[in-house]
Design a protein around this motif. Structure first.
Motif, PDB file in Angstrom:
ATOM      1  N   SER A 139       0.817  -1.210   0.000  1.00  0.00           N
ATOM      2  CA  SER A 139       0.000   0.000   0.000  1.00  0.00           C
ATOM      3  C   SER A 139       0.854   1.264   0.000  1.00  0.00           C
ATOM      4  O   SER A 139       0.524   2.260  -0.660  1.00  0.00           O
ATOM      5  CB  SER A 139      -0.932   0.012   1.214  1.00  0.00           C
ATOM      6  OG  SER A 139      -1.842  -1.060   1.161  1.00  0.00           O
ATOM      7  N   MET A 140       1.953   1.242   0.751  1.00  0.00           N
ATOM      8  CA  MET A 140       2.751   2.442   0.933  1.00  0.00           C
ATOM      9  C   MET A 140       3.861   2.606  -0.098  1.00  0.00           C
ATOM     10  O   MET A 140       4.293   3.734  -0.372  1.00  0.00           O
ATOM     11  CB  MET A 140       3.361   2.450   2.340  1.00  0.00           C
ATOM     12  CG  MET A 140       2.345   2.467   3.460  1.00  0.00           C
ATOM     13  SD  MET A 140       3.081   2.664   5.107  1.00  0.00           S
ATOM     14  CE  MET A 140       3.681   4.368   5.013  1.00  0.00           C
ATOM     15  N   LEU A 141       4.330   1.499  -0.684  1.00  0.00           N
ATOM     16  CA  LEU A 141       5.506   1.564  -1.551  1.00  0.00           C
ATOM     17  C   LEU A 141       5.315   2.448  -2.784  1.00  0.00           C
ATOM     18  O   LEU A 141       6.197   3.263  -3.086  1.00  0.00           O
ATOM     19  CB  LEU A 141       5.920   0.150  -1.962  1.00  0.00           C
ATOM     20  CG  LEU A 141       7.284   0.028  -2.650  1.00  0.00           C
ATOM     21  CD1 LEU A 141       8.382   0.589  -1.763  1.00  0.00           C
ATOM     22  CD2 LEU A 141       7.578  -1.449  -2.996  1.00  0.00           C
ATOM     23  N   PRO A 142       4.201   2.338  -3.531  1.00  0.00           N
ATOM     24  CA  PRO A 142       4.070   3.196  -4.722  1.00  0.00           C
ATOM     25  C   PRO A 142       4.126   4.686  -4.386  1.00  0.00           C
ATOM     26  O   PRO A 142       4.801   5.457  -5.079  1.00  0.00           O
ATOM     27  CB  PRO A 142       2.701   2.803  -5.289  1.00  0.00           C
ATOM     28  CG  PRO A 142       2.480   1.403  -4.811  1.00  0.00           C
ATOM     29  CD  PRO A 142       3.091   1.372  -3.443  1.00  0.00           C
ATOM     30  N   LEU A 166       6.035  -0.481 -10.929  1.00  0.00           N
ATOM     31  CA  LEU A 166       6.035  -1.084  -9.608  1.00  0.00           C
ATOM     32  C   LEU A 166       4.650  -1.634  -9.255  1.00  0.00           C
ATOM     33  O   LEU A 166       4.521  -2.737  -8.725  1.00  0.00           O
ATOM     34  CB  LEU A 166       6.463  -0.056  -8.559  1.00  0.00           C
ATOM     35  CG  LEU A 166       6.447  -0.516  -7.099  1.00  0.00           C
ATOM     36  CD1 LEU A 166       7.400  -1.688  -6.890  1.00  0.00           C
ATOM     37  CD2 LEU A 166       6.808   0.641  -6.171  1.00  0.00           C
ATOM     38  N   ALA A 167       3.608  -0.867  -9.566  1.00  0.00           N
ATOM     39  CA  ALA A 167       2.245  -1.317  -9.280  1.00  0.00           C
ATOM     40  C   ALA A 167       1.916  -2.582 -10.055  1.00  0.00           C
ATOM     41  O   ALA A 167       1.274  -3.504  -9.528  1.00  0.00           O
ATOM     42  CB  ALA A 167       1.256  -0.205  -9.619  1.00  0.00           C
ATOM     43  N   ALA A 208      -4.084  -6.101  -4.420  1.00  0.00           N
ATOM     44  CA  ALA A 208      -3.044  -5.541  -5.281  1.00  0.00           C
ATOM     45  C   ALA A 208      -3.652  -4.903  -6.534  1.00  0.00           C
ATOM     46  O   ALA A 208      -3.198  -3.845  -6.989  1.00  0.00           O
ATOM     47  CB  ALA A 208      -2.045  -6.631  -5.670  1.00  0.00           C
ATOM     48  N   VAL A 209      -4.683  -5.543  -7.104  1.00  0.00           N
ATOM     49  CA  VAL A 209      -5.323  -4.999  -8.306  1.00  0.00           C
ATOM     50  C   VAL A 209      -6.028  -3.677  -7.992  1.00  0.00           C
ATOM     51  O   VAL A 209      -5.913  -2.704  -8.740  1.00  0.00           O
ATOM     52  CB  VAL A 209      -6.317  -6.013  -8.898  1.00  0.00           C
ATOM     53  CG1 VAL A 209      -7.180  -5.348  -9.974  1.00  0.00           C
ATOM     54  CG2 VAL A 209      -5.575  -7.200  -9.497  1.00  0.00           C
ATOM     55  N   SER A 210      -6.763  -3.646  -6.879  1.00  0.00           N
ATOM     56  CA  SER A 210      -7.447  -2.408  -6.503  1.00  0.00           C
ATOM     57  C   SER A 210      -6.433  -1.294  -6.236  1.00  0.00           C
ATOM     58  O   SER A 210      -6.654  -0.134  -6.602  1.00  0.00           O
ATOM     59  CB  SER A 210      -8.330  -2.625  -5.273  1.00  0.00           C
ATOM     60  OG  SER A 210      -7.555  -3.019  -4.150  1.00  0.00           O
ATOM     61  N   GLY A 211      -5.309  -1.662  -5.606  1.00  0.00           N
ATOM     62  CA  GLY A 211      -4.246  -0.688  -5.381  1.00  0.00           C
ATOM     63  C   GLY A 211      -3.644  -0.207  -6.687  1.00  0.00           C
ATOM     64  O   GLY A 211      -3.354   0.986  -6.845  1.00  0.00           O
ATOM     65  N   MET A 212      -3.470  -1.122  -7.645  1.00  0.00           N
ATOM     66  CA  MET A 212      -2.917  -0.752  -8.945  1.00  0.00           C
ATOM     67  C   MET A 212      -3.847   0.207  -9.681  1.00  0.00           C
ATOM     68  O   MET A 212      -3.401   1.175 -10.304  1.00  0.00           O
ATOM     69  CB  MET A 212      -2.671  -2.000  -9.791  1.00  0.00           C
ATOM     70  CG  MET A 212      -2.051  -1.720 -11.157  1.00  0.00           C
ATOM     71  SD  MET A 212      -1.800  -3.213 -12.150  1.00  0.00           S
ATOM     72  CE  MET A 212      -3.510  -3.645 -12.523  1.00  0.00           C
ATOM     73  N   GLY A 264      -1.795   8.058   5.923  1.00  0.00           N
ATOM     74  CA  GLY A 264      -2.426   6.966   5.198  1.00  0.00           C
ATOM     75  C   GLY A 264      -2.608   5.736   6.075  1.00  0.00           C
ATOM     76  O   GLY A 264      -3.493   5.676   6.931  1.00  0.00           O
ATOM     77  N   ILE A 265      -1.736   4.747   5.899  1.00  0.00           N
ATOM     78  CA  ILE A 265      -1.829   3.498   6.651  1.00  0.00           C
ATOM     79  C   ILE A 265      -1.765   3.708   8.164  1.00  0.00           C
ATOM     80  O   ILE A 265      -2.559   3.109   8.905  1.00  0.00           O
ATOM     81  CB  ILE A 265      -0.728   2.515   6.196  1.00  0.00           C
ATOM     82  CG1 ILE A 265      -1.037   2.011   4.776  1.00  0.00           C
ATOM     83  CG2 ILE A 265      -0.632   1.332   7.142  1.00  0.00           C
ATOM     84  CD1 ILE A 265      -2.279   1.156   4.678  1.00  0.00           C
ATOM     85  N   PRO A 266      -0.857   4.544   8.699  1.00  0.00           N
ATOM     86  CA  PRO A 266      -0.838   4.734  10.163  1.00  0.00           C
ATOM     87  C   PRO A 266      -2.168   5.256  10.718  1.00  0.00           C
ATOM     88  O   PRO A 266      -2.668   4.754  11.726  1.00  0.00           O
ATOM     89  CB  PRO A 266       0.295   5.753  10.362  1.00  0.00           C
ATOM     90  CG  PRO A 266       1.202   5.531   9.199  1.00  0.00           C
ATOM     91  CD  PRO A 266       0.284   5.236   8.052  1.00  0.00           C
TER      92      PRO A 266
END
Length: 240
Positions: free
Chosen positions: A36-39, A63-64, A81-85, A200-202
């Motif tokens: 989630s955070m890497l891109p 990367l995505a 992963a697809v939804s994130g992409m 975001g995630i935090p």
């Protein structure tokens, strides 16, 4: 086959005061957090270092795609992963079309604003939005919608808990906008990207954890009452 653990609001839907609750599992586990955070991390760091928007967009897009391919190769669930992409793709296309790196974050502003408005409207209507979502995930009312609705809305303690967490999540979305929009307007991409990552995630994990603390006990009591209650005859049967 191991049971797939629910994430996000789905984890809250299965919350029980007598069971252990893992925030890490609720946000997708270590791998989900990294994916989630890497891109976003790569985007802001690469742009700040190179100032090359096209290169930044290309690397972030690659990367995505790689994240999805890796999951396919490992035969793991690719939905997250697809939804994130898709989300990253929308952000990248937006930045590419406007030639402004800061517009990578515009889609996030819009979604946060929409969520905040919807939750605010649900609070005004006294029908907590988080309650609707969590209860829908829990029971999926394909029929007897009215009975499903009144089942949890008429539980004062549970409704109060849902109202509180709805206000909490609305505050989360408003806080993101309050901090990030001024950074967008001043075109401070480095600080905007950092704020986006930190909020975001935090923030998501904190909101899920606090929500669990608020709703777990009333939800457990509600379920216990429902289990102890005698079965209600079907309306068609009672009318005969």
């Amino acid at each position: 086959m191991a049971e797939t653990k629910r994430t996000g609001l789905g984890a809250l839907a299965s919350a029980d005061a007598d069971e252990d609750f893992s925030v890490l599992d609720a946000i997708g586990g270590p791998r989900g957090v990294v994916e989630s955070m890497l891109p976003g991390f790569v985007f802001v760091v690469l742009f700040v270092v190179t100032s090359d928007l096209n290169l930044t967009i290309g690397v972030s897009a690659a990367l995505a795609v790689v994240q999805v391919i890796v999951r396919l190769i490992q035969r793991q669930s690719v939905m997250g992963a697809v939804s994130g992409m898709v989300a990253v793709g929308i952000c990248l296309i937006w930045a590419w079309r406007t030639h402004e790196a800061r517009d990578y974050y515009m889609f996030g502003f819009l979604t946060n604003a929409v969520y905040a408005v919807l939750l605010a409207a649900s609070l005004i209507a006294r029908v907590p939005g988080l309650g609707l979502v969590v209860e829908f995930i829990r029971q999926l009312p394909t029929e007897h919608f009215r009975a499903w609705f009144h089942d949890w809305m008429d539980d004062a303690a549970l409704k109060r808990a849902y109202m509180i967490v709805t206000a909490l999540w609305m505050g989360l979305f408003v806080a993101r906008l309050a901090v990030q929009v001024p950074l967008y307007l001043t075109n401070n991409v480095a600080l905007l990207g950092t704020a986006r990552l930190l909020m975001g995630i935090p923030f998501w994990a904190l909101a899920i954890w606090v929500s669990y603390l608020i709703i777990a006990t009333p939800l457990h009591r509600h379920n216990a009452k429902a289990s102890a209650a005698p079965p209600v005859a079907d309306e068609a049967e009672t009318s005969d």
